[in-house]
Design a protein around this motif. Structure first.
Motif, PDB file in Angstrom:
ATOM      1  N   SER A  22     -35.789 -68.021   3.262  1.00 34.88           N
ATOM      2  CA  SER A  22     -35.034 -67.178   4.196  1.00 34.88           C
ATOM      3  C   SER A  22     -35.616 -65.774   4.315  1.00 34.88           C
ATOM      4  CB  SER A  22     -33.568 -67.090   3.762  1.00 34.88           C
ATOM      5  OG  SER A  22     -33.431 -66.388   2.531  1.00 34.88           O
ATOM      6  N   TYR A  23     -36.583 -65.424   3.469  1.00 38.15           N
ATOM      7  CA  TYR A  23     -37.284 -64.138   3.546  1.00 38.15           C
ATOM      8  C   TYR A  23     -38.549 -64.283   4.377  1.00 38.15           C
ATOM      9  CZ  TYR A  23     -34.564 -62.339  -0.472  1.00 38.15           C
ATOM     10  OH  TYR A  23     -33.576 -61.916  -1.314  1.00 38.15           O
ATOM     11  N   ALA A  57     -34.395 -58.086  14.009  1.00 37.81           N
ATOM     12  CA  ALA A  57     -33.112 -58.724  13.697  1.00 37.81           C
ATOM     13  C   ALA A  57     -32.034 -58.468  14.734  1.00 37.81           C
ATOM     14  CB  ALA A  57     -32.618 -58.251  12.333  1.00 37.81           C
ATOM     15  N   ARG A  85     -35.899 -59.181   3.897  1.00 44.35           N
ATOM     16  CA  ARG A  85     -34.794 -59.886   4.540  1.00 44.35           C
ATOM     17  C   ARG A  85     -33.832 -58.868   5.124  1.00 44.35           C
ATOM     18  NH1 ARG A  85     -31.688 -64.509   1.238  1.00 44.35           N
ATOM     19  NH2 ARG A  85     -31.089 -62.724  -0.070  1.00 44.35           N
ATOM     20  N   THR A  86     -33.253 -59.175   6.273  1.00 40.05           N
ATOM     21  CA  THR A  86     -32.347 -58.257   6.958  1.00 40.05           C
ATOM     22  C   THR A  86     -30.933 -58.816   7.004  1.00 40.05           C
ATOM     23  OG1 THR A  86     -32.870 -59.218   9.118  1.00 40.05           O
ATOM     24  CG2 THR A  86     -34.166 -57.317   8.429  1.00 40.05           C
ATOM     25  N   THR A  87     -29.970 -57.907   7.130  1.00 41.76           N
ATOM     26  CA  THR A  87     -28.573 -58.255   7.346  1.00 41.76           C
ATOM     27  C   THR A  87     -28.000 -57.299   8.390  1.00 41.76           C
ATOM     28  OG1 THR A  87     -27.832 -56.785   5.563  1.00 41.76           O
ATOM     29  CG2 THR A  87     -28.245 -59.109   4.990  1.00 41.76           C
ATOM     30  N   PRO A  89     -24.612 -55.475   8.445  1.00 41.81           N
ATOM     31  CA  PRO A  89     -23.330 -55.225   7.790  1.00 41.81           C
ATOM     32  C   PRO A  89     -22.206 -54.879   8.760  1.00 41.81           C
ATOM     33  CG  PRO A  89     -25.105 -54.010   6.699  1.00 41.81           C
ATOM     34  CD  PRO A  89     -25.652 -54.541   7.984  1.00 41.81           C
ATOM     35  N   THR A 118     -31.141 -48.695   5.726  1.00 43.29           N
ATOM     36  CA  THR A 118     -29.999 -48.922   6.602  1.00 43.29           C
ATOM     37  C   THR A 118     -30.223 -48.108   7.864  1.00 43.29           C
ATOM     38  OG1 THR A 118     -28.749 -47.134   5.566  1.00 43.29           O
ATOM     39  CG2 THR A 118     -28.352 -49.371   4.751  1.00 43.29           C
TER      40      THR A 118
END
Length: 286
Positions: A22-23, A57, A85-87, A89, A118
Motif C-alpha cells: 500500500s506504500y 492523493a 503513504r498518504t491519508t 484526515p 500535513t
C-alpha cells in the motif's frame, strides 16, 4: 562547474519482498545527500517527495489549493529504501487536510517513520479586488542574473557546501536581499524529483525551500551546527515557473535554538513565507 550526472533524486522501485504494497517505494540517489553528513538526505528532496505524494492523493479538479504545508523531520532521513503513504484526515468541499509520511528501511529490514507532512487545502475563489502583498517582486528575476550550479560566491555560506550533495544539483542566482543584509537567492532543482516524471511547480518549490535554513544562518559550521527540525510554509498563491526565490534570515536566541524566517517568491512576485526551527550546537562543546 557542471551538475553531477544523476537521473533524479529518487528512483521508483517495486516493494521489497514481504513489504506492505500500500506504500510507494523509492531508492534515493546520491543527489539527495545532505551537507551535514553523506549518510543522510538534505531536507529538501524528501519534502518535495511528500508534497508530490499529497498532490497525487487529491483531486486536482476539486478547486482547492495547497495553502499551508508543514514538514516535520522525526529523525535522520537515510539513504536506504524510502516508502511513502498518504491519508486525508479531514476531507471537505471547501477546506480539507491531507497528510503523508516517509519511512526509511533499516539494515534489519524494518521501517521507521523519518518525516511527516500535513497540508491544508482551501477552495480557491477570486479575491483579486483585495489583493495586498507585504513585498513587491524581487528586483531581478533569475534570467537577469548570473546563474551557477551550486551557490555563487556572493552567497554567505561555508565554502565546502557550495557544490556538495543536493546543493550541487541546484541552479542558483543571487542578488541583495531585503532581510538585514541577506542574499535573496533564486533556486531551481536541475533533476526530476522522481525518475520518469515531470515535477510539478509546487513540488519543485518545496524541494528547495528547506535551503532557507542554510541561507539565512550566517554561522560558521566549524564553530556551530544548526540543523532544522521542521519547515512550515504559508502560501498566498500557487508557485509557477519552476524558480523559487528565497530571502531568509535566522533569528538566533540565547538558549541554544533558533528560527529561520524567509520571504518566498516566484518569477511573478511574492509567494508566501516559511519558518524553520533549528537546534544550535557549539561544535567545540561536543
Amino acid at each position: 562547474m557542471d551538475a553531477p550526472e544523476y537521473t533524479a533524486y529518487f528512483e521508483p522501485i517495486e516493494p521489497p519482498e514481504g513489504d506492505d504494497p500500500s506504500y510507494e517505494y523509492f531508492q534515493p540517489t546520491v543527489a539527495v545527500v545532505s551537507v551535514w553528513s553523506p549518510q543522510i538526505q538534505h531536507g529538501g528532496p524528501p519534502t518535495g517527495l511528500l508534497v508530490r505524494a499529497m498532490e497525487n492523493a487529491v483531486d486536482p479538479a476539486d478547486g482547492q489549493r495547497f495553502t499551508r504545508v508543514t514538514m516535520e523531520i522525526l529523525g535522520a532521513v537515510g539513504l536506504g529504501v524510502n516508502r511513502v503513504r498518504t491519508t486525508i484526515p479531514r476531507p471537505g468541499r471547501q477546506i480539507s487536510q491531507v497528510a503523508a509520511e516517509l519511512e526509511v528501511r533499516g539494515e534489519d529490514g524494518t521501517y521507521r517513520c523519518a518525516a511527516r507532512t500535513t497540508a491544508w487545502r482551501l477552495l480557491a475563489s477570486d479575491s483579486s479586488d483585495i489583493e495586498d502583498l507585504p513585498q513587491p517582486p524581487l528586483p531581478k528575476g533569475p534570467d537577469e542574473l548570473p546563474q551557477n550550479v551550486g551557490f555563487p560566491e556572493s552567497v554567505e555560506i561555508p565554502e565546502a557546501w557550495r557544490h556538495m550533495g543536493f546543493i550541487g544539483t541546484v541552479t542558483a542566482a543571487a542578488q541583495p536581499g531585503r532581510l538585514r543584509g541577506s542574499s535573496a537567492v533564486w533556486l531551481r532543482p536541475n533533476l526530476p524529483l522522481v525518475a520518469g516524471e515531470t515535477t510539478s511547480d509546487l513540488a519543485a518549490a518545496f524541494t528547495v525551500i528547506d535551503v532557507a535554513n542554510g541561507l539565512g544562518a550566517g554561522l560558521n559550521p566549524v564553530e556551530w551546527s544548526w540543523m532544522n527540525t521542521d519547515t512550515t510554509v504559508h502560501l498566498v498563491r500557487q508557485p509557477t515557473g519552476g524558480w523559487t526565490g528565497i530571502d531568509s534570515k535566522m533569528a538566533a536566541g540565547p538558549d541554544g535554538y533558533a528560527a529561520s524566517f524567509a520571504d518566498l517568491y516566484d518569477t511573478t512576485g511574492f509567494l508566501g513565507r516559511s519558518a524553520q526551527t533549528a537546534l544550535l550546537s557549539a561544535v567545540t562543546a561536543r
